[in-house]
Scaffold this active site. Structure first.
Site, PDB file in Angstrom:
ATOM      1  N   HIS A   1      53.619   2.894  28.540  1.00  0.00           N
ATOM      2  CA  HIS A   1      53.497   3.501  29.878  1.00  0.00           C
ATOM      3  C   HIS A   1      54.911   3.680  30.447  1.00  0.00           C
ATOM      4  O   HIS A   1      55.893   3.208  29.853  1.00  0.00           O
ATOM      5  CB  HIS A   1      52.610   2.662  30.809  1.00  0.00           C
ATOM      6  CG  HIS A   1      52.964   1.195  30.860  1.00  0.00           C
ATOM      7  ND1 HIS A   1      52.287   0.297  31.658  1.00  0.00           N
ATOM      8  CD2 HIS A   1      53.928   0.464  30.237  1.00  0.00           C
ATOM      9  CE1 HIS A   1      52.821  -0.911  31.501  1.00  0.00           C
ATOM     10  NE2 HIS A   1      53.802  -0.838  30.657  1.00  0.00           N
TER      11      HIS A   1
ATOM     12  N   ARG B   1      50.571   5.477  22.443  1.00  0.00           N
ATOM     13  CA  ARG B   1      49.592   4.399  22.236  1.00  0.00           C
ATOM     14  C   ARG B   1      48.990   4.509  20.836  1.00  0.00           C
ATOM     15  O   ARG B   1      48.690   5.605  20.360  1.00  0.00           O
ATOM     16  CB  ARG B   1      48.492   4.456  23.294  1.00  0.00           C
ATOM     17  CG  ARG B   1      49.098   4.120  24.647  1.00  0.00           C
ATOM     18  CD  ARG B   1      48.171   3.486  25.606  1.00  0.00           C
ATOM     19  NE  ARG B   1      48.849   3.495  26.919  1.00  0.00           N
ATOM     20  CZ  ARG B   1      48.226   3.507  28.068  1.00  0.00           C
ATOM     21  NH1 ARG B   1      46.906   3.488  28.104  1.00  0.00           N
ATOM     22  NH2 ARG B   1      48.904   3.511  29.189  1.00  0.00           N
TER      23      ARG B   1
ATOM     24  N   TRP C   1      46.927  -2.088  26.404  1.00  0.00           N
ATOM     25  CA  TRP C   1      47.850  -1.092  25.837  1.00  0.00           C
ATOM     26  C   TRP C   1      48.017  -1.307  24.341  1.00  0.00           C
ATOM     27  O   TRP C   1      48.721  -2.218  23.917  1.00  0.00           O
ATOM     28  CB  TRP C   1      49.209  -1.189  26.535  1.00  0.00           C
ATOM     29  CG  TRP C   1      49.127  -0.831  27.986  1.00  0.00           C
ATOM     30  CD1 TRP C   1      49.124   0.423  28.511  1.00  0.00           C
ATOM     31  CD2 TRP C   1      49.030  -1.739  29.096  1.00  0.00           C
ATOM     32  NE1 TRP C   1      49.025   0.351  29.874  1.00  0.00           N
ATOM     33  CE2 TRP C   1      48.964  -0.950  30.260  1.00  0.00           C
ATOM     34  CE3 TRP C   1      48.972  -3.135  29.215  1.00  0.00           C
ATOM     35  CZ2 TRP C   1      48.842  -1.513  31.527  1.00  0.00           C
ATOM     36  CZ3 TRP C   1      48.866  -3.683  30.480  1.00  0.00           C
ATOM     37  CH2 TRP C   1      48.804  -2.875  31.620  1.00  0.00           C
TER      38      TRP C   1
ATOM     39  N   GLN D   1      53.312  10.528  31.186  1.00  0.00           N
ATOM     40  CA  GLN D   1      52.909   9.883  32.432  1.00  0.00           C
ATOM     41  C   GLN D   1      53.951  10.206  33.486  1.00  0.00           C
ATOM     42  O   GLN D   1      55.096  10.536  33.175  1.00  0.00           O
ATOM     43  CB  GLN D   1      52.883   8.362  32.272  1.00  0.00           C
ATOM     44  CG  GLN D   1      51.597   7.827  31.664  1.00  0.00           C
ATOM     45  CD  GLN D   1      51.470   6.313  31.810  1.00  0.00           C
ATOM     46  OE1 GLN D   1      52.415   5.618  32.167  1.00  0.00           O
ATOM     47  NE2 GLN D   1      50.279   5.805  31.528  1.00  0.00           N
TER      48      GLN D   1
ATOM     49  N   VAL E   1      50.649  -5.220  39.684  1.00  0.00           N
ATOM     50  CA  VAL E   1      50.375  -4.886  41.093  1.00  0.00           C
ATOM     51  C   VAL E   1      49.314  -5.826  41.658  1.00  0.00           C
ATOM     52  O   VAL E   1      48.485  -6.374  40.931  1.00  0.00           O
ATOM     53  CB  VAL E   1      49.895  -3.415  41.258  1.00  0.00           C
ATOM     54  CG1 VAL E   1      51.034  -2.437  41.052  1.00  0.00           C
ATOM     55  CG2 VAL E   1      48.725  -3.112  40.338  1.00  0.00           C
TER      56      VAL E   1
ATOM     57  N   ALA F   1      53.403   1.041  43.723  1.00  0.00           N
ATOM     58  CA  ALA F   1      53.685   1.770  42.483  1.00  0.00           C
ATOM     59  C   ALA F   1      52.427   2.529  42.092  1.00  0.00           C
ATOM     60  O   ALA F   1      51.314   2.141  42.468  1.00  0.00           O
ATOM     61  CB  ALA F   1      54.085   0.798  41.379  1.00  0.00           C
TER      62      ALA F   1
HETATM   63  N1  PHE Z   1      51.082   1.809  33.893  1.00  0.00           N
HETATM   64  C1  PHE Z   1      49.685   1.893  34.196  1.00  0.00           C
HETATM   65  C2  PHE Z   1      48.982   2.469  32.975  1.00  0.00           C
HETATM   66  O1  PHE Z   1      49.591   3.022  32.108  1.00  0.00           O
HETATM   67  C3  PHE Z   1      49.432   2.744  35.392  1.00  0.00           C
HETATM   68  C4  PHE Z   1      49.920   2.123  36.675  1.00  0.00           C
HETATM   69  C5  PHE Z   1      51.228   2.350  37.082  1.00  0.00           C
HETATM   70  C6  PHE Z   1      49.106   1.337  37.441  1.00  0.00           C
HETATM   71  C7  PHE Z   1      51.691   1.788  38.259  1.00  0.00           C
HETATM   72  C8  PHE Z   1      49.538   0.780  38.617  1.00  0.00           C
HETATM   73  C9  PHE Z   1      50.844   0.997  39.027  1.00  0.00           C
HETATM   74  O2  PHE Z   1      47.793   2.363  32.864  1.00  0.00           O
END
Ligand code: PHE
Length: 362
Positions: free
Chosen positions: A193, A219, A172, A233, A276, A330
């Site tokens: 995010h 970003r 990120w 998002q 995750v 998630a």
């Molecule tokens: N936050 C991650 C992204 O911006 C996406 C994501 C959210 C992945 C939740 C897994 C679980 O790339």
């Protein structure tokens, strides 16, 4: 008794005067060009201080015979001047409003034509898609929550299992805000995010949790057809006892079918996100070629639409949930990307360049 020869002399005088008044008034009227001048004319010939009014007042001092003759003539003159005043006023007004009058009569302008449509605004395509996606999840029992766009490093990274020295931070590219803590570190940023809201929601609530979080993310990257420095998002989070990977798959499969058609198939593959475990990337079979391979799916037959996974036990611990008791999943998706796939838009920059030719199509 009044000598008979005297009254005609007085009466004649008055009658002559009336003749003069009449002639003068008619003459002046010929030169009048404006409503204001006409008004002045009325005041001078018919007003309270006018000669005519004076004569009318003195009529009562005359003998009955004189009164009859002079009164009748004076009233004639008055009636005539009043009529002329009204006629002239109407004519002048008519001239003033000539354009409008003809329009109303329908000579230049058809008043029965339908009106020109008033152009109305609409919701931005990203907003429309945001609402559509939230509606799908709302119908599956998710609540909608929103959070701050200016975020602490703590929520954007640390509590999501991405410590400062972790190479995953490279995933990120971040806009840091020029603000330092006591240690002199920059710790405020524009969220990269919507995942920090996972932490904020869990900190505030006890399981069961089912939320979707729509919102802007930022970003620090060069823009091109697939990347924007600002985008939307939608995050999803479900935590409860006995939640398994099957729940994740079932929910996201249903989402894919509602957004992209009943006949959609989905594919889950391993992916990595620090918060995750296991992490997955979900793809749908290409709805243009049905999986045969085309330009939209870059000849692969599949289109990636989101990242997901089971909430990492460390993340649960960070918010005080017992990972032995609670599990969850998630997911996160780019809203413009969903819109681009649905409508065949090939450049994400179109969303934010304010070109009405583009925006009006939605
Ligand atoms: N936050 C991650 C992204 O911006 C996406 C994501 C959210 C992945 C939740 C897994 C679980 O790339």
């Amino acid at each position: 008794m009044t000598p008979s020869y005297t009254w005609p002399i007085i009466a004649n005088d008055m009658l002559k005067k009336l003749e003069t008044i009449k002639a003068k008034a008619l003459d002046e009227l010929k030169h009048i060009a404006s409503v204001a001048e006409l008004e002045a004319w009325r005041v001078s010939h018919l007003g309270k201080k006018s000669e005519l009014t004076g004569i009318l007042r003195s009529v009562s001092t005359l003998s009955p015979d004189q009164r009859k003759a002079v009164g009748a003539f004076a009233n004639d003159v008055k009636g005539m001047l009043e009529m002329l005043y009204k006629e002239n006023l109407t004519a002048m007004k008519e001239q003033l409003y000539e354009g409008m009058e003809t329009a109303a009569k329908g000579e230049k302008f058809d008043i029965t034509l339908p009106g020109r449509p008033v152009s109305s605004g609409r919701l931005h395509p990203a907003t429309q898609m945001l609402r559509e996606v939230c509606d799908v999840f709302a119908s599956l029992g998710f609540q909608v929550a929103e959070g701050p766009e200016v975020e602490w490093e703590h929520y954007n990274f640390d509590t999501l299992n991405i410590p400062a020295d972790h190479p995953a931070r490279d995933m990120w590219d971040t806009f840091w805000i020029d603000h330092r803590n006591e240690k002199g570190e920059r710790h405020m940023l524009l969220r990269t995010h919507t995942s920090p809201m996972q932490i904020r929601v869990m900190e505030k609530t006890k399981p069961p949790v089912r939320v979707v979080v729509p919102g802007k993310c930022y970003r620090y990257e060069a823009t091109d057809a697939r990347h924007e420095a600002m985008f939307y998002q939608i995050e999803g989070l479900a935590v409860d006892e006995h939640i398994t990977f099957a729940d994740l798959k079932g929910t996201l499969y249903e989402f894919a079918r509602r957004m992209f058609g009943e006949e959609r198939r989905v594919r889950f593959r391993c992916d990595y996100f620090p918060f995750v475990e296991p992490g997955v990337e979900m793809a749908i079979d290409c709805f243009v070629c049905g999986g045969k391979g085309c330009r939209l799916c870059s000849d692969t037959g599949w289109i990636e639409i989101l990242g997901a996974g089971m909430v990492h036990p460390q993340v649960l611990r960070n918010v005080g949930y017992d990972p032995e008791k609670y599990t969850g999943y998630a997911f996160g998706m780019g809203v413009e990307r969903i819109s681009m796939l649905r409508y065949g838009i090939d450049d994400i920059r179109l969303f934010y360049s304010n070109d009405l030719r583009f925006l009006k199509q939605f």
